[in-house]
Motif scaffolding. Structure first.
Motif, short mmCIF file in Angstrom:
data_model
loop_
_atom_site.label_atom_id
_atom_site.label_comp_id
_atom_site.label_asym_id
_atom_site.label_seq_id
_atom_site.Cartn_x
_atom_site.Cartn_y
_atom_site.Cartn_z
N UNK A 111 21.25 3.55 -9.73
CA UNK A 111 21.59 2.78 -8.52
C UNK A 111 23.10 2.82 -8.31
N UNK A 112 23.51 2.73 -7.05
CA UNK A 112 24.94 2.81 -6.74
C UNK A 112 25.74 1.66 -7.37
N UNK A 113 25.07 0.54 -7.69
CA UNK A 113 25.78 -0.54 -8.37
C UNK A 113 25.73 -0.37 -9.89
N UNK A 114 25.16 0.75 -10.37
CA UNK A 114 25.15 1.12 -11.79
C UNK A 114 24.37 0.16 -12.67
N UNK A 115 23.36 -0.50 -12.09
CA UNK A 115 22.54 -1.42 -12.89
C UNK A 115 21.16 -0.86 -13.20
N UNK A 116 20.69 0.13 -12.44
CA UNK A 116 19.38 0.75 -12.66
C UNK A 116 19.60 2.18 -13.13
N UNK A 117 18.88 2.60 -14.18
CA UNK A 117 19.04 3.93 -14.77
C UNK A 117 17.68 4.51 -15.11
N UNK A 223 20.24 10.76 -30.45
CA UNK A 223 20.64 9.92 -29.33
C UNK A 223 21.12 10.77 -28.18
N UNK A 224 21.08 10.19 -27.01
CA UNK A 224 21.45 10.90 -25.78
C UNK A 224 22.26 9.92 -24.95
N UNK A 225 23.49 10.32 -24.57
CA UNK A 225 24.39 9.40 -23.89
C UNK A 225 24.81 9.96 -22.53
N UNK A 268 29.90 2.82 -17.03
CA UNK A 268 28.58 2.41 -17.52
C UNK A 268 28.08 3.50 -18.47
N UNK A 269 27.71 3.10 -19.68
CA UNK A 269 27.20 4.00 -20.70
C UNK A 269 25.73 3.68 -20.95
N UNK A 270 24.89 4.72 -20.88
CA UNK A 270 23.45 4.56 -21.08
C UNK A 270 23.04 5.40 -22.28
N UNK A 271 22.60 4.73 -23.35
CA UNK A 271 22.21 5.39 -24.58
C UNK A 271 20.69 5.39 -24.72
N UNK A 280 13.94 4.17 -25.85
CA UNK A 280 14.54 2.98 -25.27
C UNK A 280 15.95 3.29 -24.80
N UNK A 281 16.44 2.49 -23.85
CA UNK A 281 17.77 2.72 -23.29
C UNK A 281 18.61 1.46 -23.42
N UNK A 282 19.76 1.60 -24.05
CA UNK A 282 20.74 0.51 -24.16
C UNK A 282 21.87 0.80 -23.19
N UNK A 283 22.21 -0.18 -22.35
CA UNK A 283 23.23 -0.01 -21.32
C UNK A 283 24.45 -0.86 -21.63
N UNK A 284 25.64 -0.25 -21.52
CA UNK A 284 26.90 -0.94 -21.80
C UNK A 284 27.85 -0.78 -20.61
#
Length: 311
Positions: A111-117, A223-225, A268-271, A280-284
């Motif tokens: 999402x453009x607000x970087x909250x959905x991945x 892992x995939x970042x 925004x980092x998505x692991x 699973x995805x961890x978002x920072x």
């Protein structure tokens, strides 16, 4: 207070930061010539320097290759078969790709607000059309990234906008945090993002207070970042040091990455990681800043669109 408004009005108000137009593919055919070697976005130690090239994902067309969605608007909350093509320098659809990280193409939807991945792996038909089931949870503007390498060529990341029509309520950027919890797992991120320099980041994964030491391979790694610069969503795709089958790399709890971000600002980092058969995805949210007292370089420090600092 959040203000809700229709997506149509929102889109009309968007400022265009990087220009670009969708290319129109010609007849179905074989892959065109390989692009110039501008760097591969999927290397373990990815380097993105604005003096060399534009960061990944900001352009719909690069090195003669063009990302062409067959539709750019879908209904939110409804599964849609999303289709797109990559057209080569000769105008024809690309039909042959290199396999990178176990897949011929990685599709990232944010999402453009970087909250959905979303990290998806579409299927390729013989006519060069990619397709994948896609559900966008809410109305709003999204960015899609196609990360691929045409056969015989170097890696490219192309980007295009996608819209889910309806009432849209902007969400604030999550505050910077180095510890997140997802599905009962705690992921702690250590390290500092320094613009213009290779930054070592280590994700430590635990569950119920105990280190996870039996991570399972996902896309050929533990892992995939994916890192995205807040504001324009400049894209950086990195993988960790080592490999599951090298006899050296442990299966957790730590996964170490090297990434070089092009500027100060928030990222925004998505692991993605796999354990017990589930990804699973961890978002920072992480802030990139120059070390105290260091003189910023003119090429690496153009800042972000946001007033706060900290892909």
């Amino acid at each position: 207070m959040k203000t809700s408004f229709t997506l149509g009005a929102y889109v009309l108000g968007l400022a265009v930061v990087f220009g670009g137009a969708f290319g129109v593919g010609g007849a179905i055919g074989a892959t065109g010539p390989a692009p110039a070697k501008t760097g591969h976005a999927g290397h373990a130690k990815a380097v993105v320097k604005e003096t060399e090239h534009v960061p990944g994902g900001l352009q719909v067309s690069q090195s003669g290759y063009t990302l062409t969605p067959q539709t750019t608007t879908i209904a939110p909350g409804t599964e849609t078969e999303f289709r797109f093509t990559v057209n080569g320098p000769d105008g024809r659809r690309v039909t042959a790709y290199e396999t990178r990280h176990d897949k011929k193409l990685h599709l990232i939807v944010v999402s453009r607000d970087a909250t959905v991945f979303r990290h998806l792996h579409p299927e390729l038909a013989g006519d060069g059309v990619w397709s994948v089931p896609l559900t966008l949870p809410d109305a709003g503007a999204y960015r899609i990234f196609a990360d691929f390498a045409p056969q015989g060529g170097e890696g490219l990341t192309l980007g295009a906008d996608l819209y889910a029509a309806g009432d849209y309520a902007p969400r604030p950027l999550p505050a910077p945090s180095r510890t997140v919890t997802v599905d009962g797992y705690t992921v702690r991120l250590d390290g500092t993002l320094t613009p213009g320099a290779a930054s070592r980041l280590t994700a430590e994964i635990s569950r119920d207070g105990k280190p996870v030491t039996d991570l399972q391979p996902y896309l050929g790694a533990y892992g995939h970042l994916v890192a995205l610069r807040v504001g324009d969503l400049a894209y950086l795709h990195v993988h960790p040091d080592g490999a599951p089958d090298d006899g050296v790399t442990p299966a957790g709890p730590g996964i170490t990455f090297y990434a070089e971000v092009p500027s100060r600002g928030d990222y925004r980092l998505f692991l993605d990681f796999q354990h017990d058969g589930t990804v699973r995805t961890a978002a920072f949210t992480v802030r990139a800043e120059h070390p105290s007292g260091a003189a910023p370089s003119a090429t690496a420090d153009h800042g972000s669109e946001h007033s706060h600092s900290g892909h």
